[in-house]
Write a protein that holds these residues in place. Structure first.
Motif, PDB file in Angstrom:
ATOM      1  N   LEU A   6      13.155  79.202-101.974  1.00  0.00           N
ATOM      2  CA  LEU A   6      13.895  79.209-100.704  1.00  0.00           C
ATOM      3  C   LEU A   6      14.641  77.898-100.513  1.00  0.00           C
ATOM      4  O   LEU A   6      15.848  77.873-100.242  1.00  0.00           O
ATOM      5  N   LEU A   7      13.894  76.794-100.678  1.00  0.00           N
ATOM      6  CA  LEU A   7      14.516  75.491-100.452  1.00  0.00           C
ATOM      7  C   LEU A   7      15.610  75.224-101.477  1.00  0.00           C
ATOM      8  O   LEU A   7      16.680  74.689-101.143  1.00  0.00           O
ATOM      9  N   ALA A   8      15.351  75.629-102.738  1.00  0.00           N
ATOM     10  CA  ALA A   8      16.339  75.383-103.780  1.00  0.00           C
ATOM     11  C   ALA A   8      17.616  76.179-103.512  1.00  0.00           C
ATOM     12  O   ALA A   8      18.728  75.653-103.636  1.00  0.00           O
ATOM     13  N   THR A   9      17.452  77.446-103.121  1.00  0.00           N
ATOM     14  CA  THR A   9      18.619  78.265-102.801  1.00  0.00           C
ATOM     15  C   THR A   9      19.486  77.589-101.761  1.00  0.00           C
ATOM     16  O   THR A   9      20.708  77.465-101.913  1.00  0.00           O
ATOM     17  N   ILE A  10      18.825  77.141-100.701  1.00  0.00           N
ATOM     18  CA  ILE A  10      19.586  76.536 -99.607  1.00  0.00           C
ATOM     19  C   ILE A  10      20.214  75.232-100.063  1.00  0.00           C
ATOM     20  O   ILE A  10      21.374  74.949 -99.752  1.00  0.00           O
ATOM     21  N   GLY A  11      19.452  74.456-100.851  1.00  0.00           N
ATOM     22  CA  GLY A  11      20.005  73.193-101.352  1.00  0.00           C
ATOM     23  C   GLY A  11      21.236  73.417-102.202  1.00  0.00           C
ATOM     24  O   GLY A  11      22.268  72.775-102.008  1.00  0.00           O
ATOM     25  N   VAL A  12      21.136  74.377-103.131  1.00  0.00           N
ATOM     26  CA  VAL A  12      22.263  74.634-104.026  1.00  0.00           C
ATOM     27  C   VAL A  12      23.473  75.130-103.238  1.00  0.00           C
ATOM     28  O   VAL A  12      24.596  74.680-103.435  1.00  0.00           O
ATOM     29  N   GLN A  13      23.200  76.066-102.326  1.00  0.00           N
ATOM     30  CA  GLN A  13      24.296  76.608-101.521  1.00  0.00           C
ATOM     31  C   GLN A  13      24.964  75.512-100.698  1.00  0.00           C
ATOM     32  O   GLN A  13      26.177  75.474-100.564  1.00  0.00           O
ATOM     33  N   ALA A  14      24.120  74.632-100.133  1.00  0.00           N
ATOM     34  CA  ALA A  14      24.651  73.640 -99.202  1.00  0.00           C
ATOM     35  C   ALA A  14      25.451  72.565 -99.921  1.00  0.00           C
ATOM     36  O   ALA A  14      26.375  71.990 -99.343  1.00  0.00           O
ATOM     37  N   ALA A  15      25.076  72.309-101.184  1.00  0.00           N
ATOM     38  CA  ALA A  15      25.716  71.198-101.894  1.00  0.00           C
ATOM     39  C   ALA A  15      27.236  71.319-101.838  1.00  0.00           C
ATOM     40  O   ALA A  15      27.945  70.317-101.702  1.00  0.00           O
ATOM     41  N   GLY A  16      27.738  72.543-101.944  1.00  0.00           N
ATOM     42  CA  GLY A  16      29.182  72.741-101.936  1.00  0.00           C
ATOM     43  C   GLY A  16      29.843  72.348-100.632  1.00  0.00           C
ATOM     44  O   GLY A  16      30.983  71.889-100.626  1.00  0.00           O
ATOM     45  N   ALA A  17      29.120  72.540 -99.526  1.00  0.00           N
ATOM     46  CA  ALA A  17      29.771  72.368 -98.231  1.00  0.00           C
ATOM     47  C   ALA A  17      29.911  70.914 -97.828  1.00  0.00           C
ATOM     48  O   ALA A  17      30.664  70.598 -96.917  1.00  0.00           O
ATOM     49  N   PHE A  18      29.160  70.026 -98.486  1.00  0.00           N
ATOM     50  CA  PHE A  18      29.238  68.632 -98.071  1.00  0.00           C
ATOM     51  C   PHE A  18      30.441  67.910 -98.669  1.00  0.00           C
ATOM     52  O   PHE A  18      30.702  66.765 -98.365  1.00  0.00           O
ATOM     53  N   SER A  19      31.138  68.583 -99.579  1.00  0.00           N
ATOM     54  CA  SER A  19      32.386  67.989-100.064  1.00  0.00           C
ATOM     55  C   SER A  19      33.505  69.009 -99.891  1.00  0.00           C
ATOM     56  O   SER A  19      33.254  70.194 -99.699  1.00  0.00           O
ATOM     57  N   HIS A  20      34.710  68.525 -99.964  1.00  0.00           N
ATOM     58  CA  HIS A  20      35.836  69.406 -99.689  1.00  0.00           C
ATOM     59  C   HIS A  20      37.019  68.953-100.529  1.00  0.00           C
ATOM     60  O   HIS A  20      37.194  67.772-100.780  1.00  0.00           O
ATOM     61  N   HIS A  21      37.814  69.910-100.982  1.00  0.00           N
ATOM     62  CA  HIS A  21      38.998  69.554-101.751  1.00  0.00           C
ATOM     63  C   HIS A  21      40.181  69.361-100.825  1.00  0.00           C
ATOM     64  O   HIS A  21      40.424  70.166 -99.938  1.00  0.00           O
ATOM     65  N   LYS A  22      40.882  68.273-101.072  1.00  0.00           N
ATOM     66  CA  LYS A  22      42.029  67.978-100.214  1.00  0.00           C
ATOM     67  C   LYS A  22      43.256  67.705-101.058  1.00  0.00           C
ATOM     68  O   LYS A  22      43.148  67.228-102.193  1.00  0.00           O
ATOM     69  N   LEU A  23      44.395  68.013-100.483  1.00  0.00           N
ATOM     70  CA  LEU A  23      45.669  67.759-101.156  1.00  0.00           C
ATOM     71  C   LEU A  23      46.229  66.455-100.611  1.00  0.00           C
ATOM     72  O   LEU A  23      46.281  66.248 -99.400  1.00  0.00           O
ATOM     73  N   GLN A  24      46.616  65.570-101.554  1.00  0.00           N
ATOM     74  CA  GLN A  24      47.187  64.299-101.111  1.00  0.00           C
ATOM     75  C   GLN A  24      48.686  64.450-100.949  1.00  0.00           C
ATOM     76  O   GLN A  24      49.365  64.899-101.881  1.00  0.00           O
ATOM     77  N   VAL A  25      49.166  64.088 -99.811  1.00  0.00           N
ATOM     78  CA  VAL A  25      50.605  64.170 -99.550  1.00  0.00           C
ATOM     79  C   VAL A  25      51.070  62.791 -99.108  1.00  0.00           C
ATOM     80  O   VAL A  25      50.388  62.130 -98.332  1.00  0.00           O
ATOM     81  N   SER A  26      52.196  62.349 -99.645  1.00  0.00           N
ATOM     82  CA  SER A  26      52.759  61.120 -99.100  1.00  0.00           C
ATOM     83  C   SER A  26      54.244  61.334 -98.894  1.00  0.00           C
ATOM     84  O   SER A  26      54.915  61.995 -99.687  1.00  0.00           O
TER      85      SER A  26
END
Lengths: 507, 470
Positions: free
Chosen positions: A36-56
């Motif tokens: 249970l804990l591992a499932t939630i940990g693995v799932q959550a890992a993705g949400a703590f980072s995010h892909h962003k596009l750099q624009v200047s």
């Protein structure tokens, strides 16, 4: 004699089996907990980072007057981002559909924080203005590996490229075991993308020496020899119809990634944003504040009342029917399903007393009533642990009963009572069902200012997010669970520390 | 002035005025006792005199505000409803009540919503005035009564009253009242459930509710709760089938075999299992267990269909299913079974085991033939408590069991339970006059009574058992 031996072996085996069952049961329970804990940990890992596009962009101030309102800035930034993408991928402008697809890769609302920053601190005209914009949830999920993308370098190399009609091309190659292998034995036809420099080609069919395909990004004429020899084959696990990102969008992302325009950052928005209907913008701050206000109300209700009730029952109560009734009552209340307390809140507090729906006060009151029995039971245990000699000594010196209790017994029992109370409150923090019945599920996009404001709570937010249709809600939900569990662990750790402290002073 | 008063929260008003009265009376009382003539013996200490005066002085204020809190607003509404402008007589009392409700809502807003007619404005103004008047009356009355009480008790104080005894009596009363809140909560639960249920049963007969086989509360008006009872029992049975053997074996191992080290690891793990919020279990059931159950069921369907005499899918294999909810619920209640059983098994006197060993029994034989039969009532109680938990558990079934009210013995079909229906009926807007909303309270009443029954039996058994061996 042998029959005795036989029965002994049999009984010994039965003994071993019995022990094994016990161990297996423990292993099963602990294993499920770990899963249970591992499932939630693995799932959550993705949400703590995010892909962003750099624009200047070179910032041009078209008006020297006051800074325009945020809404205007958002649409202006949106135009900047779109134009930027369109200059990188001019071919997307050829038809309306791919234009929309291109614009869909970034989320427009993600520009709001940038616009806010801009209106607070506008850059001088002509200076370079760089900012990051969150990619849409589906693109973000894809970049995090769902659907899976496997990339291999095609070492054999392409001999020549012929452009047939429009975007269709044919690649001539000699010994191409690789591609043929990639394509074989697949029932659901994964997409193959061929990347050479800034050009991405979607493979349509493969023969022994010819790969025909369609150019998704770039111009074939731009491919040089070096690109040809170092072509990369990307294999997307799911066919296009089964996913939310199109082949075209994947191709753009591949090129942007190559250009270093996409970066993966810590998703701070998750902790500073309130709830949103877009998973890439949704955050837990409002729910945390809602939960905090609720816990304050719960503590304010349950702690003093629970302590007083325990004091009465343990120290003052005569042994009569009323006392027994109260005791039985408290034991029963502790086992009443939590949802019944929600019904009480809905009928009594909201319907009869006309208290506001969705307010932390009401939630706190309901949870307070629910935690009360737990706190009373814990406080009674703590009071019982105070040695009788303390009371006797105080009474012997002429203190009144109240004096003895309040000046001598209570201070000794206080840490124990607090420990029990914290554990009870941690439990209340995770409670969901009663809150659903008093309207805490309302969508609240603002951080509450006080216990009377509309708010939602962390567990309710988890419930709501788990219902979300988009796939991106899943990691977000898991991340919210991690936040909730972190709070509970903190509270329990405080309780454990307190308990240690008491044990030491007792020695 | 009264308009301003009307908009102040009554709890704030009560808090501020009683706090001020308390401080004032306490300070005066303390000072007063200091100034007692020397020849008179001070019966109590200054602080106790202050507390005495404060206690008596604040009592009328608190009482009045408590009365207003309970009956003030309904009274204002009643006055307003019976005193509406001409033209309202032809409305029924319910319609008038709704009109007053709307006025009350408008009162809370900064500006009255546009499109309201002048009569509505007038009614809102009247509402505000009446409410202000009521609060003002309470405030004046409380000041007057507290003032008289203050003077009266001040005289008694100078007469040498036993302040300390009275203060301690007051404290004891306060503590008793706090303890009585537990009873008040129970009464509140029973009253609110019964009251709303009676309104429900006034329209839908009890027999139809208890024995009807069609539940369609969301859209239609079919309130036969039997499918819900079936779903609840089904999922609880699955849960207890998981939790009982595992929990029991864990308890036996921990109590009889495990060394200090094992206990030190397993016990906290079980505590964690018990401490995880149910919504987290629900999420686990939803994203891991339910899809897994479905995949297995689909595969079994394929295998069964390969047999010559089966040509339809046997299992329903729904994306949300009873089995997933039951399995996860079983996982959740393992600690409830194991910790209580552990206590009960450990409480069995060692001499019984020693006797068994002396007769040549192996440890497992001693457990099976001596310890477990002795501990049986306690274990049964633990199982009853666990069942009661399973019946009352909400989030797991809401998230993973589905919403269809049906009779199906197939564990992979989606079932719904009492608790899941309560949530789905009361989430969102809940006007308290629709049969749909009220049915949730009828369900709640059934749930409360059933769990109470189980709990009472279990607690009684546990209580008796403890007495026997302590």
């Amino acid at each position: 004699m042998s029959s005795v031996h036989e029965s002994l072996t049999r009984r010994r085996r039965a003994e071993m089996r019995f022990r094994a069952y016990g161990l297996a049961a423990i292993a099963l329970a602990v294993g499920m907990l770990v899963l249970l804990l591992a499932t939630i940990g693995v799932q959550a890992a993705g949400a703590f980072s995010h892909h962003k596009l750099q624009v200047s962009v070179e910032w041009t101030d078209n008006a020297s007057g006051p800074t325009p309102p945020v809404a205007t800035l958002v649409s202006r930034l949106n135009t900047i981002v779109r134009e930027d993408l369109e200059t990188v991928f001019p071919k997307a402008m050829q038809d309306r559909r791919s234009q929309v697809e291109l614009h869909d890769t970034v989320s427009r609302l993600a520009l709001l924080p940038v616009a806010n920053r801009l209106s607070r601190d506008p850059p001088t005209s002509g200076s370079l203005f760089a900012f990051d914009v969150a990619l849409s949830d589906d693109i973000d999920l894809f970049l995090k590996g769902s659907p899976k993308l496997t990339s291999t370098v095609w070492t054999d190399g392409v001999d020549s490229i012929e452009q047939t009609v429009g975007d269709s091309v044919e690649l001539i190659y000699e010994d191409g075991g690789l591609l043929a292998l990639q394509r074989e034995g697949e029932s659901n036809e994964p997409t193959l993308l061929l990347q050479m420099g800034g050009v991405v080609i979607r493979v349509a069919s493969i023969t022994d020496s010819v790969v025909s395909g369609k150019v998704l990004v770039g111009e074939v004429s731009a491919i040089d020899d070096q690109d040809r020899s170092g072509a990369i084959v990307h294999r997307v696990a799911a066919p296009e119809l089964q996913r939310n990102v199109s082949d075209q969008q994947i191709a753009w992302m591949l090129v942007l990634q190559d250009a270093g325009r996409i970066k993966r950052t810590f998703n701070a928005d998750f902790f500073t944003n309130a709830d949103s209907t877009y998973p890439e913008l949704a955050g837990v701050l409002a729910a945390i504040m809602g939960s905090v206000f609720m816990m304050l109300v719960t503590a304010a209700v349950a702690l003093p009342i629970g302590m007083a009730a325990a004091l009465y029952l343990e120290e003052f109560a005569p042994h009569n029917r009323l006392t027994r009734m109260i005791e039985v009552n408290i034991n029963n209340l502790a086992a009443v399903p939590s949802i019944v307390f929600g019904l009480l809140g809905a009928a009594l507090l909201i319907n009869f007393l006309n208290m506001p729906r969705s307010a932390p006060v009401v939630g706190g009151l309901v949870l307070g009533l629910m935690t009360l029995p737990t706190i009373i039971l814990a406080a009674r245990a703590a009071l019982r642990a105070v040695p009788q000699t303390v009371r006797d000594a105080a009474l012997g010196l002429g203190a009144s009963k109240s004096r003895a209790v309040f000046d001598h017994v209570l201070p000794l029992a206080a840490p124990g009572i607090l420990t029990g109370a914290i554990i009870g409150l941690a439990r209340a923090l995770g409670e969901t069902a009663p809150l659903l019945l008093i309207g805490m599920v309302a969508f609240v996009a603002e951080v509450p200012d006080g216990p009377n404001d509309e708010a939602t709570a962390l567990p309710v937010l988890i419930y709501k997010w788990s219902n979300g249709a988009e796939r991106a809600w899943e990691p977000a939900t898991a991340a919210a669970i991690v936040v909730l569990l972190a709070f509970m662990v903190l509270m329990n750790a405080a309780a454990v520390l307190l308990r240690r402290r008491i044990d030491r002073t007792r020695l | 002035m009264l308009d301003v008063l009307a908009m102040i929260e009554v709890s704030w008003l009560a808090f501020v005025s009683s706090a001020m009265i308390l401080c004032f009376a306490f300070l005066v009382g303390r000072r007063f006792s200091v100034q007692l003539p020397d020849q008179r013996i001070a019966v109590s200490q200054p602080n106790e005199n202050g507390a005495y005066l404060a206690m008596w002085t604040v009592a009328p204020t608190l009482l009045l505000f408590a009365l207003y809190f309970m009956f003030g607003e309904p009274l204002v509404r009643f006055l307003l409803a019976s005193d509406l402008p001409t033209g309202f007589e032809r409305l029924t009392s319910v319609e008038r009540q709704q009109y007053v409700d709307r006025a009350g809502q408008a009162l809370g807003l900064e500006t009255i919503p546009s499109g309201a007619d002048p009569i509505f404005h007038a009614v809102v103004d009247r509402y505000r005035a009446l409410r202000g008047l009521a609060k003002g009356t309470v405030l004046c009355l409380s000041l007057f009564l507290s003032g008289s009480m203050f003077l009266y008790q001040l005289r008694k104080l100078s007469g040498g009253v036993r302040a300390r005894a009275q203060v301690e009596g007051g404290i004891r009363l306060l503590l008793l009242l706090c303890a009585a809140i537990a009873i008040a909560t129970t009464i509140g639960i029973v009253m609110s459930l019964f009251y709303e249920s009676l309104r429900f049963f006034a329209v839908t007969p009890v027999t139809e509710f208890l024995f009807g086989t069609r539940w369609n509360a969301q859209t239609g008006s079919e309130f036969g709760a039997l499918p819900l009872f079936f779903g609840t029992v089904m999922i609880a049975i699955i849960a207890i089938c998981v939790a009982a053997p595992i929990g029991l074996f864990v308890a036996i191992y921990l109590a009889e075999y495990a060394g200090h080290r094992t206990r030190a690891i397993v016990k906290p793990a079980l505590e964690v299992l018990a401490g995880i919020p149910t919504v987290v279990y629900g999420f686990f059931a939803l994203i891991i267990v339910a899809p897994a159950v479905r995949a297995v069921a689909l595969r079994m369907n394929d295998m069964l269909m390969a047999l010559p005499f089966i040509d339809e899918p046997v299992l329903a294999a729904q994306p949300t299913n009873a089995l997933a909810a039951g399995l996860v619920m079983g996982l959740m209640i393992i600690p409830y079974v194991s910790s209580l059983s552990d206590d009960v098994i450990s409480a069995v006197p060692q001499r019984l085991r020693d006797g068994a060993y002396a007769m040549g029994a192996t440890p497992s034989e001693a457990i099976k033939d001596i310890v477990l039969p002795t501990a049986f009532p306690g274990i049964a109680a633990a199982l009853l408590l666990a069942i009661s938990r399973a019946i009352g558990e909400t989030m797991i079934v809401v998230m993973a069991a589905g919403q269809r009210a049906q009779f199906s013995l197939d564990p992979t079909s989606d079932l719904t339970t009492i608790t899941a229906q309560i949530v789905s009926l009361l989430v969102g807007d809940s006007a308290f006059d629709s049969q749909r909303t009220l049915s949730a309270f009828a369900l709640g009443l059934v749930l409360f009574l059933v769990t109470l029954f189980f709990n009472l039996i279990a607690l009684r058994v546990v209580g008796r058992y403890r007495v026997r061996y302590e």
